[in-house]
Every structure is written in structure tokens, then in C-alpha cells.
Design a protein around this motif. Structure first.
Motif, PDB file in Angstrom:
ATOM      1  N   SER A 135       0.634  12.860  -9.425  1.00  0.00           N
ATOM      2  CA  SER A 135       1.103  12.477  -7.813  1.00  0.00           C
ATOM      3  C   SER A 135       0.741  13.554  -6.940  1.00  0.00           C
ATOM      4  O   SER A 135       1.566  13.587  -5.692  1.00  0.00           O
ATOM      5  CB  SER A 135       2.841  12.360  -7.979  1.00  0.00           C
ATOM      6  N   THR A 136      -0.127  14.623  -7.263  1.00  0.00           N
ATOM      7  CA  THR A 136      -0.438  15.616  -6.116  1.00  0.00           C
ATOM      8  C   THR A 136      -1.941  15.432  -5.963  1.00  0.00           C
ATOM      9  O   THR A 136      -2.422  14.803  -6.861  1.00  0.00           O
ATOM     10  CB  THR A 136      -0.104  16.969  -6.541  1.00  0.00           C
ATOM     11  N   PHE A 137      -2.341  16.099  -4.823  1.00  0.00           N
ATOM     12  CA  PHE A 137      -3.976  16.154  -4.668  1.00  0.00           C
ATOM     13  C   PHE A 137      -4.251  17.664  -4.670  1.00  0.00           C
ATOM     14  O   PHE A 137      -3.723  18.404  -3.992  1.00  0.00           O
ATOM     15  CB  PHE A 137      -4.177  15.664  -3.350  1.00  0.00           C
ATOM     16  N   GLU A 138      -5.295  18.069  -5.466  1.00  0.00           N
ATOM     17  CA  GLU A 138      -5.945  19.060  -5.510  1.00  0.00           C
ATOM     18  C   GLU A 138      -7.250  19.247  -4.857  1.00  0.00           C
ATOM     19  O   GLU A 138      -8.133  18.300  -4.921  1.00  0.00           O
ATOM     20  CB  GLU A 138      -6.001  19.564  -6.884  1.00  0.00           C
TER      21      GLU A 138
END
Length: 175
Positions: A135-138
Motif C-alpha cells: 500500500s505504499t509506492f517506492e
């Protein structure tokens, strides 16, 4: 008639031909994005006009009419773009079409903000600039490289913050 004035008149008439033609073309079921339709039509009409004027007038000055034509084209395209994808204008239209002429922030966000961000995230993912993890973006290496290049260009143009409506720099942005 003075050749420069004639060139201006031809540039103006050619722009009006473009403006009317593009309005018709954009109503047809074309598979091209609207910006491609705008630019392609503008270029084709300009080339045909230049060739026709060269054959008919031979010594007609080019730059007077061309400058007016492309200036008007840029203004037209700017106005078109402002109403084509404006979230603010779409929200106003949506509110005006509702019987109550109102909506909650949650409704507006669900209809306009979330889909817009989702599209942008998908573009970044498809281009290989970000990866989704838990649920995060890198940022990927490719994304880091592009971000550095964008930062250089922003500094070059003196852009401290890229929000459309903000005038005060965000202190968190420099961290």
C-alpha cells in the motif's frame, strides 16, 4: 493591398478555418487523442496555406501570417486544454447537473480526485518510475533519475513549488 497586411489577413482567415474544422473533427469518432487532432490539423492547414500562397502570390511575406496563425493556435489550444481536463470545472458542472446542486467532499473525492490519482499512479508504474509495495509506492532507480532531472529543471526555471494554486513555498518540500 500591402503584402504584409495580406499576409496577416491570410493568417487570420486560415486560423478561423482551422478553428471551425477542428470543432467538427473533434465531434467525430476518431481514435486519436484530441491534442494530436489539434496539432496535426493545424500543421496540415498551415502547410497547405503556405504552399497555396507561394503558388498564387510568390512574394507574399511568410512570417506575418504565420506568426498570427500560430499565436492564435496557441491561445486556442490553451483555452481548449483549460476546459478539457479541468477537475475544478468538472466539479462545477457535476454540481450544476444534480437536483440538489450540492455534494459532499467524500462524493466529490470519490468521483474526481481518487480516479485522477489512480490514473497518475498507473502511469508512473507502467513507465517503471514507481513500484507498489504494501500500500505504499517506492521510487525505482529510473524514478530517482527522473526526479533528479525534474528538480534540476525546476531550479533552472525558479520553481520552488509546483502546486497550481499555492504561492507560499512548502517548508516540507525541501526536506
Amino acid at each position: 493591398m500591402i503584402p504584409e497586411i495580406l499576409s496577416f489577413l491570410i493568417g487570420a482567415a486560415t486560423f478561423f478555418l482551422y478553428a471551425l474544422t477542428v470543432l467538427i473533427l473533434l465531434r467525430l469518432p476518431l481514435s486519436l487523442p484530441p491534442i494530436i487532432v489539434h496539432f496535426s490539423l493545424a500543421l496540415v492547414i498551415h502547410i497547405i496555406t503556405v504552399l497555396t500562397c507561394f503558388i498564387v502570390f510568390e512574394t507574399l511575406p511568410y512570417w506575418h501570417g504565420a506568426a498570427l496563425y500560430w499565436f492564435c493556435f496557441n491561445l486556442y489550444l490553451f483555452a481548449y486544454s483549460a476546459v478539457y481536463k479541468s477537475i475544478s470545472l468538472n466539479i462545477l458542472l457535476s454540481l450544476a447537473r444534480r437536483p440538489s446542486q450540492s455534494a459532499t467532499i467524500e462524493e466529490i473525492s470519490a468521483i474526481y480526485v481518487q480516479p485522477s490519482f489512480q490514473e497518475r499512479i498507473e502511469i508512473l508504474q507502467n513507465a517503471g518510475y514507481v513500484l507498489s509495495k504494501n500500500s505504499t509506492f517506492e521510487l525505482t532507480q529510473k524514478g530517482k533519475h527522473l526526479a533528479r532531472r525534474i528538480a534540476v529543471v525546476q531550479r533552472l526555471f525558479g520553481i520552488e513549488q509546483s502546486g497550481l494554486y499555492s504561492t507560499v513555498p512548502d517548508p516540507k518540500a525541501s526536506q
